[in-house]
Motif scaffolding. Sequence first.
Motif, PDB file in Angstrom:
ATOM      1  N   VAL A  34       4.544 -22.937  49.391  1.00 46.18           N
ATOM      2  CA  VAL A  34       4.867 -21.518  49.317  1.00 46.18           C
ATOM      3  C   VAL A  34       3.592 -20.691  49.423  1.00 46.18           C
ATOM      4  N   PHE A  35       2.565 -21.141  48.758  1.00 44.95           N
ATOM      5  CA  PHE A  35       1.274 -20.470  48.818  1.00 44.95           C
ATOM      6  C   PHE A  35       0.735 -20.461  50.245  1.00 44.95           C
ATOM      7  N   CYS A  36       0.905 -21.563  50.960  1.00 40.79           N
ATOM      8  CA  CYS A  36       0.356 -21.693  52.314  1.00 40.79           C
ATOM      9  C   CYS A  36       1.062 -20.805  53.326  1.00 40.79           C
ATOM     10  N   THR A  37       2.264 -20.363  53.012  1.00 38.49           N
ATOM     11  CA  THR A  37       2.978 -19.515  53.952  1.00 38.49           C
ATOM     12  C   THR A  37       2.483 -18.082  53.941  1.00 38.49           C
ATOM     13  N   SER A  38       1.638 -17.755  53.003  1.00 33.95           N
ATOM     14  CA  SER A  38       1.131 -16.383  52.932  1.00 33.95           C
ATOM     15  C   SER A  38       0.247 -16.085  54.130  1.00 33.95           C
ATOM     16  N   LEU A  39       0.565 -15.071  54.867  1.00 36.81           N
ATOM     17  CA  LEU A  39      -0.220 -14.699  56.041  1.00 36.81           C
ATOM     18  C   LEU A  39      -1.645 -14.323  55.660  1.00 36.81           C
ATOM     19  N   MET A  40      -1.803 -13.758  54.481  1.00 34.27           N
ATOM     20  CA  MET A  40      -3.127 -13.336  54.071  1.00 34.27           C
ATOM     21  C   MET A  40      -4.074 -14.503  53.911  1.00 34.27           C
ATOM     22  N   VAL A  41      -3.544 -15.666  53.616  1.00 33.38           N
ATOM     23  CA  VAL A  41      -4.387 -16.850  53.482  1.00 33.38           C
ATOM     24  C   VAL A  41      -4.520 -17.559  54.821  1.00 33.38           C
ATOM     25  N   ALA A  42      -3.430 -17.590  55.580  1.00 37.27           N
ATOM     26  CA  ALA A  42      -3.435 -18.326  56.842  1.00 37.27           C
ATOM     27  C   ALA A  42      -4.265 -17.635  57.901  1.00 37.27           C
ATOM     28  N   ALA A  43      -4.293 -16.313  57.906  1.00 36.26           N
ATOM     29  CA  ALA A  43      -4.940 -15.576  58.981  1.00 36.26           C
ATOM     30  C   ALA A  43      -6.407 -15.935  59.191  1.00 36.26           C
ATOM     31  N   PRO A  44      -7.225 -16.089  58.144  1.00 36.45           N
ATOM     32  CA  PRO A  44      -8.629 -16.415  58.392  1.00 36.45           C
ATOM     33  C   PRO A  44      -8.836 -17.748  59.107  1.00 36.45           C
ATOM     34  N   TYR A  45      -7.879 -18.644  59.009  1.00 36.61           N
ATOM     35  CA  TYR A  45      -8.004 -19.945  59.665  1.00 36.61           C
ATOM     36  C   TYR A  45      -7.480 -19.926  61.090  1.00 36.61           C
ATOM     37  N   GLY A  46      -7.084 -18.783  61.590  1.00 40.09           N
ATOM     38  CA  GLY A  46      -6.474 -18.741  62.897  1.00 40.09           C
ATOM     39  C   GLY A  46      -5.094 -19.348  62.888  1.00 40.09           C
ATOM     40  N   LEU A  47      -4.456 -19.419  61.707  1.00 42.09           N
ATOM     41  CA  LEU A  47      -3.131 -20.006  61.588  1.00 42.09           C
ATOM     42  C   LEU A  47      -2.100 -18.936  61.242  1.00 42.09           C
ATOM     43  N   ALA A  48      -2.268 -17.750  61.821  1.00 42.02           N
ATOM     44  CA  ALA A  48      -1.306 -16.688  61.572  1.00 42.02           C
ATOM     45  C   ALA A  48       0.088 -17.198  61.897  1.00 42.02           C
ATOM     46  N   LEU A  49       1.011 -16.941  60.994  1.00 42.09           N
ATOM     47  CA  LEU A  49       2.328 -17.542  61.103  1.00 42.09           C
ATOM     48  C   LEU A  49       3.088 -17.048  62.331  1.00 42.09           C
ATOM     49  N   THR A  50       3.700 -17.980  63.059  1.00 49.01           N
ATOM     50  CA  THR A  50       4.578 -17.680  64.173  1.00 49.01           C
ATOM     51  C   THR A  50       5.873 -18.439  63.937  1.00 49.01           C
ATOM     52  N   ASP A  51       6.767 -18.365  64.915  1.00 49.23           N
ATOM     53  CA  ASP A  51       8.036 -19.083  64.787  1.00 49.23           C
ATOM     54  C   ASP A  51       7.832 -20.590  64.764  1.00 49.23           C
ATOM     55  N   LYS A  52       6.690 -21.047  65.297  1.00 52.73           N
ATOM     56  CA  LYS A  52       6.451 -22.484  65.405  1.00 52.73           C
ATOM     57  C   LYS A  52       5.515 -23.016  64.328  1.00 52.73           C
ATOM     58  N   THR A  53       4.893 -22.123  63.575  1.00 51.37           N
ATOM     59  CA  THR A  53       3.967 -22.563  62.536  1.00 51.37           C
ATOM     60  C   THR A  53       4.731 -23.075  61.326  1.00 51.37           C
ATOM     61  N   ARG A  54       4.327 -24.251  60.833  1.00 43.96           N
ATOM     62  CA  ARG A  54       4.966 -24.817  59.653  1.00 43.96           C
ATOM     63  C   ARG A  54       4.022 -24.708  58.454  1.00 43.96           C
ATOM     64  N   PRO A  55       4.562 -24.498  57.276  1.00 36.07           N
ATOM     65  CA  PRO A  55       3.705 -24.480  56.082  1.00 36.07           C
ATOM     66  C   PRO A  55       2.900 -25.768  55.939  1.00 36.07           C
ATOM     67  N   GLU A  56       3.473 -26.882  56.407  1.00 33.65           N
ATOM     68  CA  GLU A  56       2.772 -28.162  56.318  1.00 33.65           C
ATOM     69  C   GLU A  56       1.472 -28.142  57.128  1.00 33.65           C
ATOM     70  N   ASP A  57       1.465 -27.401  58.231  1.00 34.05           N
ATOM     71  CA  ASP A  57       0.257 -27.325  59.060  1.00 34.05           C
ATOM     72  C   ASP A  57      -0.864 -26.613  58.312  1.00 34.05           C
ATOM     73  N   VAL A  58      -0.506 -25.546  57.631  1.00 37.84           N
ATOM     74  CA  VAL A  58      -1.498 -24.810  56.852  1.00 37.84           C
ATOM     75  C   VAL A  58      -1.964 -25.650  55.670  1.00 37.84           C
ATOM     76  N   ALA A  59      -1.018 -26.335  55.016  1.00 37.33           N
ATOM     77  CA  ALA A  59      -1.362 -27.163  53.862  1.00 37.33           C
ATOM     78  C   ALA A  59      -2.306 -28.291  54.253  1.00 37.33           C
ATOM     79  N   ALA A  60      -2.141 -28.829  55.467  1.00 38.65           N
ATOM     80  CA  ALA A  60      -3.015 -29.919  55.921  1.00 38.65           C
ATOM     81  C   ALA A  60      -4.461 -29.469  56.006  1.00 38.65           C
ATOM     82  N   VAL A  61      -4.664 -28.188  56.353  1.00 37.11           N
ATOM     83  CA  VAL A  61      -6.024 -27.654  56.435  1.00 37.11           C
ATOM     84  C   VAL A  61      -6.574 -27.344  55.047  1.00 37.11           C
ATOM     85  N   LEU A  62      -5.792 -26.605  54.271  1.00 37.24           N
ATOM     86  CA  LEU A  62      -6.279 -26.184  52.954  1.00 37.24           C
ATOM     87  C   LEU A  62      -6.416 -27.342  51.980  1.00 37.24           C
TER      88      LEU A  62
END
Length: 399
Positions: A34-62
Amino acid sequence: MLKQLLADRECVPPLGTIDQRLRQCNISRRSFLVFCTSLMVAAPYGLALTDKTRPEDVAAVLGKVIRPPVIWLHFQDCTGCTESLLQTSHPGFADLILNVISLEYHETLMAGSGAQARQALDEAMQRYAGKYILVVEGSIPMGAQGIYMKSGGRTAMEVLTDVGGKAAAIIAIGSCASWGGIPSADPDPTGAVGVADLLPDHSIINIPGCPPNPYTMLGVVLQYAADGTLPETDEQRRPKFAFDRDIHEHCPRRAHFDAGNFVKVYGDAGHREGWCLYEMGCKGPDTHAGCSTRHFNEIPDVWPIGIGAPCIGCTEKAVAFKVPMFEVVQLHTIAAPPTSYASITTTRGTISPLATGLVGLGVGVLATGGYVASRKFSRKQDDDDAPGEDPGSHERPQP
């Protein structure tokens, strides 16, 4: 103190990865996603959420990020930035300071004080020299050699120079730390300045706001911890991912601005209907921030305009606490609304006899022409299909 609380919890060392910390401390994976879905956290990594972005992808980085040690200093402030941080829910505050980052020193939150607090600060600086991230809240008084604020016998200037000199990066959180804020308003008796004014050659990120969105700070910290880089900034050292638009662009009252519907007095009919607050001194057209799309505490409409108050421009150095609250700002990047509009209703009048006659004549001509044409067509059909004769018996003329 926080350090003792960490020791009481049988978890991995403070600088383990976020994934290690979560597993060892039995933190829910779902909560982290749930934390990883926040755009404010994802944006600095170039992982701004789209229809294809999964929270798991962001979690794998963080999840692979080594938890960054953070030292937090207070100077001339109201502690509003810390209060904003206390209200985070994804993650909750306890998870944030104990599992996502390693908060080593924070005068508002720690139990120790006096000599005990000074010892904790010195130990954290020595243990993580060159590795910790320094977060500064509040402006620094420069007037009269800094006598307006002292801590442990040292002026604010001396403390910042000492702690900031050993930091890997510095985050100035809030308008006060960014460029002076409220303490720097006229007549500015203490000579209040921002962190960058005192340490111009250091790696500093300004996150202005009164208060700023806490997820912006967290995103900057995690990006630096992940790859040692800071986000791209504008000319005022603000991260572009959070200050790349002005309030006016996505304001829910923008349609009323374009239509010329403005609140004239607080509580009037327009105010109750959600009309534009520009004429009440709203600084939204001249203020860069994400408040209109990223509300506070994950609650819809929790931001100034959302509750019916005008934006005061707290993220702009030339506006915040410089321009009077009810003074209308100049429109630099957008067109002013039109002063008048075409009516959408028409007045009911009478039809003149001449117009009636002309219309009648036109209808008569069309009707007569249609009747004559139909008769000619009918007569031709009668001639071609004489009685007793097969309509298909006519021979085709030979060429």
